[in-house]
Design an enzyme around this catalytic site. Structure first.
Site, PDB file in Angstrom:
ATOM      1  N   SER A 184      81.343  67.839  73.953  1.00  0.00           N
ATOM      2  CA  SER A 184      82.024  66.773  73.226  1.00  0.00           C
ATOM      3  C   SER A 184      82.097  65.530  74.104  1.00  0.00           C
ATOM      4  O   SER A 184      82.115  65.624  75.343  1.00  0.00           O
ATOM      5  CB  SER A 184      83.444  67.200  72.840  1.00  0.00           C
ATOM      6  OG  SER A 184      84.200  66.113  72.339  1.00  0.00           O
ATOM      7  N   TYR A 215      92.141  70.548  74.850  1.00  0.00           N
ATOM      8  CA  TYR A 215      90.796  70.426  74.305  1.00  0.00           C
ATOM      9  C   TYR A 215      89.869  69.717  75.292  1.00  0.00           C
ATOM     10  O   TYR A 215      88.749  70.181  75.564  1.00  0.00           O
ATOM     11  CB  TYR A 215      90.857  69.669  72.976  1.00  0.00           C
ATOM     12  CG  TYR A 215      89.519  69.439  72.321  1.00  0.00           C
ATOM     13  CD1 TYR A 215      88.846  70.480  71.693  1.00  0.00           C
ATOM     14  CD2 TYR A 215      88.928  68.179  72.314  1.00  0.00           C
ATOM     15  CE1 TYR A 215      87.620  70.278  71.080  1.00  0.00           C
ATOM     16  CE2 TYR A 215      87.703  67.961  71.700  1.00  0.00           C
ATOM     17  CZ  TYR A 215      87.053  69.009  71.089  1.00  0.00           C
ATOM     18  OH  TYR A 215      85.849  68.806  70.490  1.00  0.00           O
TER      19      TYR A 215
END
Length: 699
Positions: free
Chosen positions: A575, A588
């Site tokens: 990501s 995250y």
């Protein structure tokens, strides 16, 4: 005696509603629907039909005959060649004898009716030479068993009581067509002809009568063989010598052996494997007669064209080894097979023979385990196995009643390396770049996972799709299999945080395809919370799925790729958040950063083995992505102070390029890193697919 199940019924109502060409198609599909009648891609059918000549307007007789390469069970109307019968009959004046028969094939295009582009097969003269309106040429196991017996002619006479003729083996072609016609003319009233070592010709005055004649002759052969076997009380294949392994032990052995075998068989061109443990196979591989019968080779040309003339037997003393010992012993067996095949080529080659083809075995027989077949693509590997089952059936029935005989070696070679067969191979389209490759995609039921799978499938690859959501996984797997073929897709439920589940998924990949070449580590979740509200449970959940999960699947992929010894590609879908932190997403972001560092470690250790590892960093893939269906969408909207329905526009407008990022965009980047023909020299790299984010620049 067990009564064989009936053959498919002829549906009068359906057939009567069809014109003559479609009745031929109906008959062909019906015959091809039962593997007892003919094998996949084998056999052919024809009908002589009166039609209007588009040039003259006159009625002319046209031969409709299955064209080159098709399969009776699945073909459509465009699978038939159409040729003028008067021109086919006129070819006889051009025939210069058996030593020149191959030149007759070049005349067939000149006989084409109505500009039909379907190439005529080498069997066309066999159908045109016989005087009957409807002709079938089938390869039923029961009839080939009779055709492959040492006393085939006498037994044919006994089985069919003189209603079926017999001819010795002769390679398909113009000469065989002439001899078929001569034999039929010399023996009026025949219902068919058995070709020694090959198959059955049968005929009728209508599509229905031809079909019923064909299946009746096959049924008669089946029943006669069953009765004889029962009366003789024969022990099949000399009786059992070994006992099959329990299924769990068998699968564990295969999961260890198949990746090694796959790598040794590759030789610069990736191969896929298929496992067959059917009752027929197990009875053969565990029998006393395995070695002597396997050494005789197959009989029917359709069989050995797809299986090579002989299989390789892998003894238990080899496949029970592990690690380097397994690789060395299996490698020695395969090297010996290659040398034997090359010697066969040198013994039998003609001055005009095509070059030596891939000398690796296609069929490997493992006592107590089953059969493994190897080919460039999964469907071909599976079909090769089906053909060898046909050969097993033939050997079983022949030896039960008489003595099985294979084709003489030179005859087998002349079929395998026939110039006309070589020309057909050369006409085949170049394979797509991912043919022979297998990718395991985690999180495969989500939008990004599906898009990546589709991208690989479009270019001919196979995909093992994994996900924890079993219902979604089964639905997506079924959709992809429908679009790209059942041989190309296999779904496995996996919990990436469970070591046993991950290990089992790679074992399943080995059992389905032989191993994997590509790992796309994509399974994921998303969460957001202010730091002070980030619970240990939330932190651990992110670490479990996004860090531990990526480690476990990466490790197992690495192990399997190392066992194969042919390199591989690991693609980590991380990501933008792994490069630059987002507000209120500590757990995250930290886990995504761990994924990137894992990929770098994979790249370091994988480089000496040819295993590449690279990262794709998406950002704000909203459409089609499963992670936005939970609280993540609500949380990110709150963190960015926008309405939830405006999130896509927010992320699009935030990017430098002002473009939305879609699952298909991530798939293209993942495909680039997965494909050796595009990125063979790339490892340890990162590609951002985020429409431009200055803070996430990698340098």
């Amino acid at each position: 005696m067990t009564t064989p199940p009936p053959f498919p019924d002829w549906d009068d109502a359906r057939a009567d509603s069809l014109d003559e060409p479609r009745q031929l198609l109906y008959r062909s599909n019906l015959l091809g629907s039962d593997l007892r009648i003919t094998n996949y891609g084998g056999g052919n059918t024809s009908a002589k039909i009166m039609q209007v000549d588009p040039l003259t307007g006159a009625q002319v007789e046209v031969l409709w005959v299955k064209g080159s390469g098709g399969d009776l069970g699945s073909m459509k109307l465009d699978g038939f060649s159409t040729l003028y019968m008067d021109k086919l009959r006129a070819l006889k004046t051009l025939y210069r004898g058996r030593e020149h028969e191959d030149e007759m094939v070049a005349y067939l295009p000149h006989c084409t009716f109505n500009l039909n582009s379907r190439a005529a097969s080498i069997d066309t003269p066999l159908h045109s030479s016989l005087p009957y309106r409807h002709v079938d040429h089938m390869h039923p196991d029961a009839v080939i068993a009779i055709a492959a017996m040492a006393n085939s002619q006498a037994i044919t006479q006994k089985v069919f009581e003189g209603s079926v003729g017999w001819m010795p083996w002769l390679r398909p072609g113009y000469e065989l067509g002439q001899q078929l016609a001569a034999h039929d003319a010399a023996h009026p009233g025949l219902r068919g002809i058995v070709l020694g070592g090959h198959g059955l010709f049968s005929w009728g005055d209508s599509a229905k009568s031809c079909y019923e004649n064909t299946v009746d002759l096959i049924d008669r052969a089946q029943r006669w063989l069953a009765t004889e076997r029962g009366a003789r009380k024969v022990r099949v294949f000399g009786g059992a010598r070994l006992e099959a392994l329990p299924a769990a032990d068998r699968d564990a052995t295969l999961a260890r052996v198949l990746p090694v075998l796959r790598g040794l068989s590759a030789e610069g061109s990736p191969k896929l494997l298929h496992v067959n443990t059917s009752d027929e196979v197990m009875a053969f591989v565990d029998s006393h007669d395995l070695e002597p019968l396997a050494a005789l080779g197959t009989s029917c040309p359709d069989h050995f064209l797809r299986t090579k003339i002989r299989p390789l037997i892998v003894p238990e003393s080899v496949y029970t080894l592990a690690g380097g010992d397994l690789r060395a012993a299996l490698g020695e067996l395969i090297a010996t097979y290659r040398a034997d095949y090359a010697a066969y080529y040198e013994r039998c080659r003609r001055p005009t023979s095509p070059p030596l083809r891939d000398p690796n075995p296609v069929v490997l027989l493992l006592p107590r385990i089953g059969m493994i077949t190897v080919a460039r693509d999964k469907a071909t590997a599976r079909i090769a196995g089906e053909f060898y089952v046909n050969a097993i059936n033939v050997m079983r029935e022949s030896n039960a009643v008489d003595q099985y005989v294979g084709l003489p070696e030179q005859e087998a070679f002349d079929i395998e390396y026939w110039l006309l067969e070589e020309a057909k191979l050369q006409r085949m389209p170049k394979p797509k770049p991912m043919v022979g490759k297998v990718a395991l995609v985690t999180g495969g039921a989500g939008g990004i996972g599906q898009a990546i799978a589709r991208r690989i499938l479009v270019d001919g690859g196979c995909v093992v799709l994994t996900d924890i959501d079993d219902e979604a996984l089964q639905s997506v797997s079924a959709d992809l299999a429908k679009a790209h073929g059942k041989d190309h897709v296999h779904g496995v439920r996996v919990d990436v945080t469970d070591e046993a589940s991950v290990i089992a998924s790679f074992a399943r990949a080995a059992l389905e395809f032989g191993g994997i070449d590509i790992l796309v580590s994509n399974a994921g979740i998303a969460s957001a919370a202010p730091l002070e509200d980030t619970t240990l449970e939330l932190w651990n959940r992110n670490q479990d799925i996004l860090a531990k999960g990526y480690f476990l699947v990466g490790r197992e992929a690495f192990r399997q790729m190392k066992a194969q010894g042919t390199g591989g590609a690991i693609v980590v879908i991380a990501s933008k958040n792994g490069m630059v932190a987002s507000n209120q997403a500590t757990a995250y972001c930290a886990a995504k950063a761990a994924e990137i560092q894992l990929s770098r470690s994979f790249a370091l250790e994988g480089a000496p083995l040819g295993i590449r590892s690279n990262v794709v960093n998406p950002d704000a893939v909203i459409r089609g992505s499963k992670i936005w269906t939970g609280k993540w969408s609500e949380e990110r909207a709150a963190a960015n102070k926008v309405a939830e329905q405006d999130l896509e526009a927010f992320y699009r407008d935030r990017s430098m390029l002002k473009r939305s990022v879609l699952p298909e965009d991530i798939a293209e980047a993942a495909y680039f890193f997965a494909a050796d023909h595009l990125s063979a020299k790339s490892t340890g790299n990162i590609v951002n697919v985020d429409a431009g984010n200055l803070a996430a620049f990698t340098r």
